[in-house]
Design a protein around this motif. Structure first.
Motif, PDB file in Angstrom:
ATOM      1  N   PRO A 169       0.821  -1.210   0.000  1.00 54.69           N
ATOM      2  CA  PRO A 169       0.000   0.000   0.000  1.00 54.69           C
ATOM      3  C   PRO A 169       0.857   1.262   0.000  1.00 54.69           C
ATOM      4  O   PRO A 169       1.998   1.257   0.473  1.00 54.69           O
ATOM      5  CB  PRO A 169      -0.819  -0.125   1.294  1.00 54.69           C
ATOM      6  CG  PRO A 169      -0.036  -1.050   2.163  1.00 54.69           C
ATOM      7  CD  PRO A 169       0.710  -1.973   1.254  1.00 54.69           C
ATOM      8  N   HIS A 170       0.311   2.332  -0.544  1.00 57.01           N
ATOM      9  CA  HIS A 170       0.960   3.639  -0.573  1.00 57.01           C
ATOM     10  C   HIS A 170       0.059   4.647   0.131  1.00 57.01           C
ATOM     11  O   HIS A 170      -1.105   4.373   0.417  1.00 57.01           O
ATOM     12  CB  HIS A 170       1.225   4.079  -2.013  1.00 57.01           C
ATOM     13  CG  HIS A 170       2.312   3.313  -2.685  1.00 57.01           C
ATOM     14  ND1 HIS A 170       2.137   2.031  -3.147  1.00 57.01           N
ATOM     15  CD2 HIS A 170       3.596   3.643  -2.960  1.00 57.01           C
ATOM     16  CE1 HIS A 170       3.266   1.596  -3.679  1.00 57.01           C
ATOM     17  NE2 HIS A 170       4.167   2.558  -3.585  1.00 57.01           N
ATOM     18  N   VAL A 171       0.608   5.808   0.383  1.00 53.83           N
ATOM     19  CA  VAL A 171      -0.137   6.874   1.056  1.00 53.83           C
ATOM     20  C   VAL A 171      -0.781   7.785   0.012  1.00 53.83           C
ATOM     21  O   VAL A 171      -0.169   8.121  -1.005  1.00 53.83           O
ATOM     22  CB  VAL A 171       0.803   7.695   1.972  1.00 53.83           C
ATOM     23  CG1 VAL A 171       0.089   8.931   2.512  1.00 53.83           C
ATOM     24  CG2 VAL A 171       1.292   6.827   3.119  1.00 53.83           C
TER      25      VAL A 171
ATOM     26  N   ARG B  92       5.160   9.134  -3.667  1.00 54.43           N
ATOM     27  CA  ARG B  92       6.150   8.912  -4.721  1.00 54.43           C
ATOM     28  C   ARG B  92       6.428   7.414  -4.844  1.00 54.43           C
ATOM     29  O   ARG B  92       6.733   6.740  -3.855  1.00 54.43           O
ATOM     30  CB  ARG B  92       7.450   9.656  -4.388  1.00 54.43           C
ATOM     31  CG  ARG B  92       8.502   9.585  -5.488  1.00 54.43           C
ATOM     32  CD  ARG B  92       9.764  10.293  -5.041  1.00 54.43           C
ATOM     33  NE  ARG B  92       9.494  11.654  -4.608  1.00 54.43           N
ATOM     34  CZ  ARG B  92       9.442  12.704  -5.440  1.00 54.43           C
ATOM     35  NH1 ARG B  92       9.677  12.551  -6.711  1.00 54.43           N
ATOM     36  NH2 ARG B  92       9.197  13.912  -4.953  1.00 54.43           N
ATOM     37  N   MET B  93       6.285   6.892  -6.059  1.00 57.47           N
ATOM     38  CA  MET B  93       6.500   5.470  -6.305  1.00 57.47           C
ATOM     39  C   MET B  93       7.780   5.286  -7.111  1.00 57.47           C
ATOM     40  O   MET B  93       7.979   5.955  -8.136  1.00 57.47           O
ATOM     41  CB  MET B  93       5.309   4.876  -7.052  1.00 57.47           C
ATOM     42  CG  MET B  93       4.038   4.835  -6.217  1.00 57.47           C
ATOM     43  SD  MET B  93       2.628   4.205  -7.148  1.00 57.47           S
ATOM     44  CE  MET B  93       2.285   5.613  -8.214  1.00 57.47           C
TER      45      MET B  93
ATOM     46  N   SER C 161       0.548  13.227 -13.746  1.00 51.62           N
ATOM     47  CA  SER C 161       1.626  12.351 -13.282  1.00 51.62           C
ATOM     48  C   SER C 161       2.941  13.108 -13.299  1.00 51.62           C
ATOM     49  O   SER C 161       3.389  13.546 -14.361  1.00 51.62           O
ATOM     50  CB  SER C 161       1.735  11.111 -14.176  1.00 51.62           C
ATOM     51  OG  SER C 161       0.572  10.329 -14.096  1.00 51.62           O
ATOM     52  N   SER C 162       3.547  13.285 -12.130  1.00 51.12           N
ATOM     53  CA  SER C 162       4.875  13.904 -12.036  1.00 51.12           C
ATOM     54  C   SER C 162       5.914  12.796 -12.160  1.00 51.12           C
ATOM     55  O   SER C 162       5.951  11.890 -11.319  1.00 51.12           O
ATOM     56  CB  SER C 162       5.036  14.649 -10.711  1.00 51.12           C
ATOM     57  OG  SER C 162       4.090  15.685 -10.606  1.00 51.12           O
ATOM     58  N   LEU C 163       6.739  12.874 -13.184  1.00 47.13           N
ATOM     59  CA  LEU C 163       7.711  11.820 -13.483  1.00 47.13           C
ATOM     60  C   LEU C 163       9.133  12.325 -13.298  1.00 47.13           C
ATOM     61  O   LEU C 163       9.393  13.516 -13.423  1.00 47.13           O
ATOM     62  CB  LEU C 163       7.521  11.333 -14.922  1.00 47.13           C
ATOM     63  CG  LEU C 163       6.097  10.938 -15.329  1.00 47.13           C
ATOM     64  CD1 LEU C 163       6.047  10.612 -16.808  1.00 47.13           C
ATOM     65  CD2 LEU C 163       5.604   9.776 -14.490  1.00 47.13           C
TER      66      LEU C 163
END
Length: 200
Positions: free
Chosen positions: A60-62, A80-81, A111-113
């Motif tokens: 899981p992510h926040v 951030r992944m 989407s910030s890449l």
């Protein structure tokens, strides 16, 4: 930083639509960018924190409420992944424009890449251009609404064209030539959520 948006019209008051969106657990009902959200209730508001699963990720992510303007706008920013090619931070934003008989909602994904993922921005945008209209249809299925032509992400949120809105309203009523969506009315604010909880 690819950004994609689409518009939907929902025959519900802005307060009801906002309350539905403000509970991030409901995202799992219709958004392809959210596989699931932890069922624990979190009081909606600025900086509210949820735990969710991004599709294809095991842990899981926040998910944090990054923008909260009752009956106007709400946004959720994912954690951030990391990947071997760089990082991605998704932002799911929703802008509301009330009408006398419903609410126009702009659904947006940004989407910030970073690193090599920046080179893949056109592919990320292409994927969202494919998926977001389907998300909009699911959103309409849940709340009862119609798709409208997409608007530029950073442009003003305009009312749906009268002809398109009239046709959509007619289809919803089962006959052509239904009433057109009225011009936008002044936005109203709500101090507290109205208790809509579709997911739980």
């Amino acid at each position: 930083m690819p950004s994609v948006s689409t518009n939907v019209f929902v025959s519900r008051p802005a307060a009801e639509v906002f309350d539905f969106l403000a509970d991030a657990r409901n995202l799992a009902l219709w958004s392809s960018g959210v596989a699931s959200v932890e069922a624990t209730f979190v009081t909606p508001g600025p900086h509210a924190v949820y735990h969710y699963r991004f599709p294809g990720r095991r842990r899981p992510h926040v998910l944090v409420c990054a923008d909260f303007e009752p009956c106007r706008r709400i946004a959720f920013r994912g954690e951030r992944m990391w990947s071997p090619f760089g990082t991605q931070v998704p932002l799911y934003a929703f802008d509301l424009l009330p009408h006398a008989d419903g609410t126009l909602v702009r659904l947006s994904v940004t989407s910030s890449l970073s690193a090599a993922l920046v080179l893949m921005a056109p592919l990320v945008a292409m994927a969202w251009r494919r998926d977001l209209p389907a998300d909009g249809r699911k959103f309409c299925d849940v709340l009862g609404g119609v798709l409208t032509p997409a608007a530029p992400l950073h442009g003003p949120l305009a009312a749906p064209p009268a002809a398109a809105a009239q046709g959509a309203a007619g289809e919803a009523a089962g006959a052509p030539g239904g009433p057109a969506v009225p011009a936008g009315t002044a936005m109203r604010t709500s101090a507290a959520p109205h208790g809509f909880d579709y997911a739980h």
